[in-house]
Design a protein around this motif. Structure first.
Motif, PDB file in Angstrom:
ATOM      1  N   GLN A 156       0.943  -1.208  -0.056  1.00 35.64           N
ATOM      2  CA  GLN A 156      -0.087   0.087   0.150  1.00 35.64           C
ATOM      3  C   GLN A 156       0.763   1.281  -0.054  1.00 35.64           C
ATOM      4  N   THR A 157       1.916   1.226   0.696  1.00 33.01           N
ATOM      5  CA  THR A 157       2.946   2.288   0.718  1.00 33.01           C
ATOM      6  C   THR A 157       3.504   2.684  -0.565  1.00 33.01           C
ATOM      7  N   CYS A 158       3.971   1.509  -1.136  1.00 27.99           N
ATOM      8  CA  CYS A 158       4.687   1.551  -2.316  1.00 27.99           C
ATOM      9  C   CYS A 158       3.659   2.284  -3.449  1.00 27.99           C
ATOM     10  N   ALA A 159       2.279   1.711  -3.408  1.00 30.69           N
ATOM     11  CA  ALA A 159       1.419   2.211  -4.482  1.00 30.69           C
ATOM     12  C   ALA A 159       0.999   3.555  -4.196  1.00 30.69           C
ATOM     13  N   GLN A 160       1.047   4.149  -2.864  1.00 31.73           N
ATOM     14  CA  GLN A 160       0.554   5.420  -2.695  1.00 31.73           C
ATOM     15  C   GLN A 160       1.811   6.436  -3.153  1.00 31.73           C
ATOM     16  N   LEU A 161       3.159   5.996  -2.797  1.00 31.85           N
ATOM     17  CA  LEU A 161       4.013   6.841  -3.191  1.00 31.85           C
ATOM     18  C   LEU A 161       4.421   6.709  -4.899  1.00 31.85           C
ATOM     19  N   LEU A 162       4.034   5.864  -5.543  1.00 32.15           N
ATOM     20  CA  LEU A 162       3.955   5.668  -6.904  1.00 32.15           C
ATOM     21  C   LEU A 162       2.800   6.767  -7.555  1.00 32.15           C
ATOM     22  N   ALA A 163       1.731   6.499  -6.930  1.00 34.83           N
ATOM     23  CA  ALA A 163       0.539   7.320  -7.442  1.00 34.83           C
ATOM     24  C   ALA A 163       0.851   8.824  -7.143  1.00 34.83           C
ATOM     25  N   MET A 164       1.572   9.103  -6.285  1.00 35.30           N
ATOM     26  CA  MET A 164       1.990  10.635  -5.831  1.00 35.30           C
ATOM     27  C   MET A 164       3.096  11.000  -6.879  1.00 35.30           C
ATOM     28  N   SER A 165       3.890  10.169  -7.125  1.00 35.45           N
ATOM     29  CA  SER A 165       5.035  10.619  -8.139  1.00 35.45           C
ATOM     30  C   SER A 165       4.473  10.624  -9.479  1.00 35.45           C
ATOM     31  N   MET A 166       3.226  10.181  -9.773  1.00 38.24           N
ATOM     32  CA  MET A 166       2.653  10.204 -11.351  1.00 38.24           C
ATOM     33  C   MET A 166       1.688  11.347 -11.321  1.00 38.24           C
ATOM     34  N   SER A 167       1.222  11.929 -10.481  1.00 39.42           N
ATOM     35  CA  SER A 167       0.162  12.860 -10.294  1.00 39.42           C
ATOM     36  C   SER A 167       1.049  14.314 -10.762  1.00 39.42           C
ATOM     37  N   PRO A 168       0.303  15.158 -11.202  1.00 45.43           N
ATOM     38  CA  PRO A 168       0.898  16.503 -11.868  1.00 45.43           C
ATOM     39  C   PRO A 168       1.097  17.222 -10.484  1.00 45.43           C
ATOM     40  N   PRO A 169       1.937  18.201 -10.581  1.00 43.80           N
ATOM     41  CA  PRO A 169       2.230  19.082  -9.438  1.00 43.80           C
ATOM     42  C   PRO A 169       0.946  19.791  -9.309  1.00 43.80           C
ATOM     43  N   PRO A 170       0.530  20.145  -8.065  1.00 45.56           N
ATOM     44  CA  PRO A 170      -0.561  21.272  -8.025  1.00 45.56           C
ATOM     45  C   PRO A 170      -0.147  22.600  -8.440  1.00 45.56           C
ATOM     46  N   VAL A 171      -1.199  23.155  -9.137  1.00 40.32           N
ATOM     47  CA  VAL A 171      -1.090  24.377  -9.762  1.00 40.32           C
ATOM     48  C   VAL A 171      -1.319  25.379  -8.730  1.00 40.32           C
ATOM     49  N   PRO A 172      -0.615  26.426  -8.722  1.00 39.06           N
ATOM     50  CA  PRO A 172      -0.736  27.478  -7.691  1.00 39.06           C
ATOM     51  C   PRO A 172      -1.846  28.374  -8.000  1.00 39.06           C
ATOM     52  N   LYS A 173      -2.339  28.865  -7.039  1.00 39.56           N
ATOM     53  CA  LYS A 173      -3.564  29.539  -6.973  1.00 39.56           C
ATOM     54  C   LYS A 173      -3.014  31.250  -7.522  1.00 39.56           C
ATOM     55  N   ALA A 174      -3.926  31.618  -8.462  1.00 39.31           N
ATOM     56  CA  ALA A 174      -3.477  33.016  -8.798  1.00 39.31           C
ATOM     57  C   ALA A 174      -3.895  33.821  -7.726  1.00 39.31           C
ATOM     58  N   ALA A 175      -3.191  34.903  -7.471  1.00 37.80           N
ATOM     59  CA  ALA A 175      -3.597  36.087  -6.801  1.00 37.80           C
ATOM     60  C   ALA A 175      -4.646  36.859  -7.128  1.00 37.80           C
ATOM     61  N   PRO A 176      -5.733  37.475  -6.381  1.00 38.70           N
ATOM     62  CA  PRO A 176      -6.667  38.209  -6.719  1.00 38.70           C
ATOM     63  C   PRO A 176      -6.099  39.380  -7.410  1.00 38.70           C
ATOM     64  N   THR A 177      -6.929  39.852  -8.578  1.00 40.95           N
ATOM     65  CA  THR A 177      -6.418  41.173  -9.122  1.00 40.95           C
ATOM     66  C   THR A 177      -7.290  42.185  -8.647  1.00 40.95           C
ATOM     67  N   GLU A 178      -7.039  43.347  -8.513  1.00 42.32           N
ATOM     68  CA  GLU A 178      -7.565  44.397  -8.458  1.00 42.32           C
ATOM     69  C   GLU A 178      -8.187  45.032  -9.620  1.00 42.32           C
ATOM     70  N   HIS A 179      -9.347  45.590  -9.760  1.00 40.56           N
ATOM     71  CA  HIS A 179      -9.931  46.181 -10.916  1.00 40.56           C
ATOM     72  C   HIS A 179     -10.211  47.612 -10.675  1.00 40.56           C
TER      73      HIS A 179
END
Length: 69
Positions: free
Chosen positions: A46-69
């Protein structure tokens, strides 16, 4: 004191300390877990499978900062 998502700051500190302690042994630990998984150890598998799944997932996309209008 907590982080913006409500977790205690100590969580980050503990995780950082664990990474520092375990990092020099990462390859040995991975090889040991893999060897145990291949012999049928369910927890190691289970540990190996979780690590493998984590290594194959795309990196998280950073949240964009709110822009002022």
């Amino acid at each position: 004191m907590t982080t913006p998502n409500g977790r205690p700051i100590a969580d980050k500190t503990i995780r950082r300390q664990l990474r520092q302690v375990l990092a020099p042994h990462a390859v040995q630990l991975a090889e040991k877990a893999l060897a145990r998984a291949l012999t049928g150890d369910a927890a190691a598998l289970q540990t190996c499978a979780q690590l493998l799944a984590m290594s194959m997932s795309p990196p998280p996309v950073p949240k964009a900062a709110p822009t002022e209008h």
